[in-house]
Design an enzyme around this catalytic site. Structure first.
Site, PDB file in Angstrom:
ATOM      1  N   ASP A 105       1.799  14.309  -1.128  1.00  0.00           N
ATOM      2  CA  ASP A 105       0.463  14.860  -0.867  1.00  0.00           C
ATOM      3  C   ASP A 105       0.628  16.132  -0.032  1.00  0.00           C
ATOM      4  O   ASP A 105       0.873  17.200  -0.589  1.00  0.00           O
ATOM      5  CB  ASP A 105      -0.332  13.760  -0.151  1.00  0.00           C
ATOM      6  CG  ASP A 105      -1.780  14.107   0.086  1.00  0.00           C
ATOM      7  OD1 ASP A 105      -2.375  14.787  -0.757  1.00  0.00           O
ATOM      8  OD2 ASP A 105      -2.339  13.680   1.120  1.00  0.00           O
ATOM      9  N   ARG A 167      -2.978  -2.573  -4.306  1.00  0.00           N
ATOM     10  CA  ARG A 167      -1.591  -2.368  -4.751  1.00  0.00           C
ATOM     11  C   ARG A 167      -1.315  -3.157  -6.026  1.00  0.00           C
ATOM     12  O   ARG A 167      -0.440  -2.817  -6.807  1.00  0.00           O
ATOM     13  CB  ARG A 167      -0.604  -2.849  -3.676  1.00  0.00           C
ATOM     14  CG  ARG A 167      -0.645  -2.064  -2.374  1.00  0.00           C
ATOM     15  CD  ARG A 167       0.575  -2.424  -1.522  1.00  0.00           C
ATOM     16  NE  ARG A 167       0.410  -2.081  -0.117  1.00  0.00           N
ATOM     17  CZ  ARG A 167       0.632  -0.874   0.407  1.00  0.00           C
ATOM     18  NH1 ARG A 167       1.026   0.117  -0.363  1.00  0.00           N
ATOM     19  NH2 ARG A 167       0.462  -0.651   1.696  1.00  0.00           N
TER      20      ARG A 167
END
Ligand code: IMP
Ligand code: MG
Length: 181
Positions: A105, A167
């Protein structure tokens, strides 16, 4: 009953797309590191599922290890301060290291980790990330193997969490805004 599917904005990469991409990356890694000493290092928890699928597509002898890192800050914005919660168990001096990450990111986590592993004597340090958000980069970092370019949205699934949830989705999706805003 609350199904996690209700919290998804859009499926970005399906199970089939992930399987194909992982196979392609594993094949390339095996070719590039043929006859080289390689330790593949998964960054937990986010890269756990990607790592376990990826290593089974790499058909050369490798070692595996894991690190747990956390960046201070809240759930959606990384602060830039990286803390190593669990370090490597292998002595990496003289070894080629391939870091396996879920998302790059700002690049802060990986630029820190790359420097750290070089300081520990690695022969080389390369990066394999499932997803890249290049528009958000603050610290430049070379990505050697990249699965997909991700949109600048909050991503979940296939190991990637929001506040430790999601997840367990088998695909990559974006999260509905009302959940994280
Ligand atoms: P960086 O240091 O800003 O590059 O942060 C990378 C880490 O932030 C990744 O390993 C993820 O754990 C987390 N991250 C960045 N974007 C997302 C996202 O969209 N969803 C979930 N986690 C993310
Ligand atoms: Mg992470």
């Amino acid at each position: 009953m609350h199904h996690i599917q209700e919290d998804i904005q859009e499926v970005l990469f399906t199970e089939e797309q992930l399987r194909e991409k992982v196979k392609e990356l594993g094949k390339k890694i095996a070719e590039d590191y043929a006859d080289e000493k390689l330790i593949v290092v998964g960054i937990l928890k986010g890269a756990g599922i990607f790592m376990s699928d990826l290593i089974r597509t790499i058909d050369i002898p490798i070692r595996t290890d894991y690190m747990v890192v956390s960046s201070y800050g809240n759930a959606t914005i990384s602060s830039g301060v990286v803390r190593i919660v669990k370090d490597l168990e292998n002595d990496i001096a003289g070894w080629n290291i391939l870091i396996v990450e879920d998302i790059v990111d700002t690049g802060r986590t990986l630029s820190y980790l790359k420097d750290y592993l070089i300081r520990r004597g690695a022969k080389s340090v390369k990066i394999c990330t499932l997803l890249d958000k290049p528009d958000r980069r603050v610290n430049p970092v070379d990505i050697d193997y990249c699965g997909f370019i991700a949109p600048d949205e909050f991503i979940i699934g296939y190991g990637i969490d929001y506040a430790e949830q999601y997840r367990n989705l088998p695909f990559i999706a974006s999260l509905k805004r009302e959940i994280y805003e």
